[in-house]
Design an enzyme around this catalytic site. Structure first.
Site, short mmCIF file in Angstrom:
data_model
loop_
_atom_site.label_atom_id
_atom_site.label_comp_id
_atom_site.label_asym_id
_atom_site.label_seq_id
_atom_site.Cartn_x
_atom_site.Cartn_y
_atom_site.Cartn_z
N ASP A 1 37.14 49.58 38.60
CA ASP A 1 38.04 48.43 38.72
C ASP A 1 39.51 48.83 38.49
O ASP A 1 39.83 50.01 38.34
CB ASP A 1 37.57 47.35 37.72
N ASP B 1 38.33 38.49 44.45
CA ASP B 1 36.93 38.14 44.17
C ASP B 1 36.44 36.99 45.05
O ASP B 1 37.12 35.98 45.21
CB ASP B 1 36.76 37.75 42.71
N TRP C 1 40.99 45.55 44.87
CA TRP C 1 41.22 44.24 45.50
C TRP C 1 42.18 44.29 46.70
O TRP C 1 42.86 43.29 46.99
CB TRP C 1 41.74 43.22 44.48
N GLY C 2 42.30 45.45 47.34
CA GLY C 2 43.18 45.55 48.51
C GLY C 2 44.64 45.77 48.13
O GLY C 2 45.52 45.78 49.00
C1 GAL Z 1 37.05 42.05 38.90
C2 GAL Z 1 36.21 42.51 40.09
C3 GAL Z 1 34.89 41.77 40.02
C4 GAL Z 1 34.21 42.06 38.69
C5 GAL Z 1 35.14 41.71 37.54
C6 GAL Z 1 34.57 42.13 36.19
O1 GAL Z 1 38.25 42.73 38.91
O2 GAL Z 1 36.87 42.26 41.27
O3 GAL Z 1 34.07 42.16 41.11
O4 GAL Z 1 33.85 43.41 38.64
O5 GAL Z 1 36.39 42.32 37.68
O6 GAL Z 1 35.42 41.80 35.14
#
Ligand code: GAL
Length: 393
Positions: free
Chosen positions: A130, A187, A165-166
């Site tokens: 992430d 998301d 996230w792109g």
């Molecule tokens: C976001 C991610 C999600 C999930 C989440 C967990 O940044 O896009 O898919 O992994 O964090 O906290």
């Protein structure tokens, strides 16, 4: 890396986040692995059982190593991995390029090599990585390169799933950085608007995905029906309170068809222990999955319906056997016609050839068509065809 086919086609599996977020534990992951086998997901090609955020203690141990949450995973991660492997499946975990994960657990920043070693030791086959709490002074590109280096030299084949996230024009640098898939979107939410917007956001970006580095439009919400414990994912999309997400089975079918045709990884996000028959049928549709898993991973191109170009279009994907996968989509709220002219796909009328059409959702042959294929599509619905070139004479 020993397996030169690692990441060749989009990964398929299940991830804990969409439905369970922080409410994860050893039992759930083991039950998910059981469900893969029991409900035919494994036979359909799903392979990776992935634990997302919130699996660790809030502090590393005295040696700087990550520690699994003692209540959620009392027997450690190796035990969970062993169980998943015993089912003939692969095991995935989650960390972050920043100092902390998005939910505030320790991230891998400045711990990349020791964490890769830890994951290898535990038997991890897939790492989602992430982008929260990323220090400003260092480009994300460098951080993904770091973890790619660490993973590729940790002694185990591990799929590297980037999740920024792109941001920061990720399409332009992620393939050379070494990830096998990259999240190109924010998301997903369990509502039609979200599905539609995520898909539209990546149309025109097809050339960036491909073998060994797939454009990940986010995990599937198929079958969730508003069942997340995460208020954000479960939002209705119209801003109405109380927020209750969920889609119709038709919308989930369209969602799955889009992700398949757009070559996105197919990571299930619903509670696979409790799928309805409709959900199971969508997720295990071999005719649609085989479009997604075609060995060449050619991006689809889009042909819009001339009199309703905003809402109605076809996505056309050339398959390695010379056939075409054609998805016809209606994003609008009224029934609409889609009229596909074969010359738009490269077929001259004078060739005397046409297409034999097979319906991938009804699993039946529709017969031979020359020059064009015309159909009506219901709102939020789709038709997925496999078209094979035939002589019409
Ligand atoms: C976001 C991610 C999600 C999930 C989440 C967990 O940044 O896009 O898919 O992994 O964090 O906290």
């Amino acid at each position: 890396m020993d397996n030169k086919y690692l990441g060749l086609t989009p990964p398929m599996g299940w991830n804990s986040w969409n439905t369970f977020t922080w409410e994860i534990n050893e039992q759930l992951i083991m039950q998910a692995a059981d469900a893969f086998v029991e409900y035919g997901l494994k036979d359909a090609g799903y392979e990776y059982v992935v634990i997302d955020d919130c699996w660790s203690e809030k502090q590393r141990d005295e040696n700087g190593r990550l520690v699994p949450d003692k209540t959620k995973f009392p027997n450690g991660m190796k035990a969970v991995a062993d169980y998943v492997h015993s089912k003939g499946l692969k095991f995935g975990m989650y960390s972050c390029a920043g100092t902390h994960t998005c939910a505030g657990y320790p991230g891998s920043f400045e711990h990349e090599f020791e964490d890769a070693a830890t994951f290898a030791e535990w038997g991890v086959d897939y790492l989602k990585y992430d982008y929260c709490y990323k220090p400003d002074f260092i480009p994300g590109e460098v951080l993904y390169k770091r973890m790619a280096m660490a993973l590729r030299n940790c002694g185990r084949d591990i799929i590297f799933s980037a999740c920024n996230w792109g941001n920061d024009n990720v399409h332009r640098w992620i393939r050379e950085s070494g990830a096998h898939l990259f999240r190109s979107t924010g998301d997903i939410q369990d509502n039609w608007e979200s599905i539609k917007n995520l898909a539209l956001s990546q149309m025109g970006q097809e050339c960036y995905g491909g073998n060994y580095c797939h454009n990940d439009i986010d995990m599937l919400v198929v079958g969730m029906h508003g069942g997340s414990n995460n208020e954000w994912i479960n939002a209705s999309g119209d801003g109405a309170a109380p927020k209750l997400g969920g889609c119709t089975d038709t919308e989930y079918k369209t969602h799955f068809s889009l992700w398949a045709l757009m070559n996105s990884p197919l990571m299930i996000g619903c509670d696979i222990r409790k799928m309805s028959e409709a959900t199971r049928e969508i997720l295990t549709n071999q005719d649609v999955i085989s479009i997604n898993q075609d060995i060449e991973c050619r991006g689809a191109y889009r042909i819009k319906q001339w009199n309703n170009p905003e809402n109605v279009f076809s996505l056309i994907k050339l398959m390695s056997d010379g056939s075409y996968a054609i998805g016809m989509f209606n994003f609008g709220d009224r029934t609409s016609e889609m009229s596909l002219q074969f010359w738009d796909m490269g077929l001259p009328t004078a060739s005397g050839r046409g297409f034999d059409m097979y319906d991938c959702w009804k699993h039946e042959n529709l017969g031979k068509y020359s020059e064009r294929f015309v159909t009506n599509i219901e709102p939020h619905d789709c038709l997925v065809l496999r078209a094979r070139l035939v002589n019409m004479k």
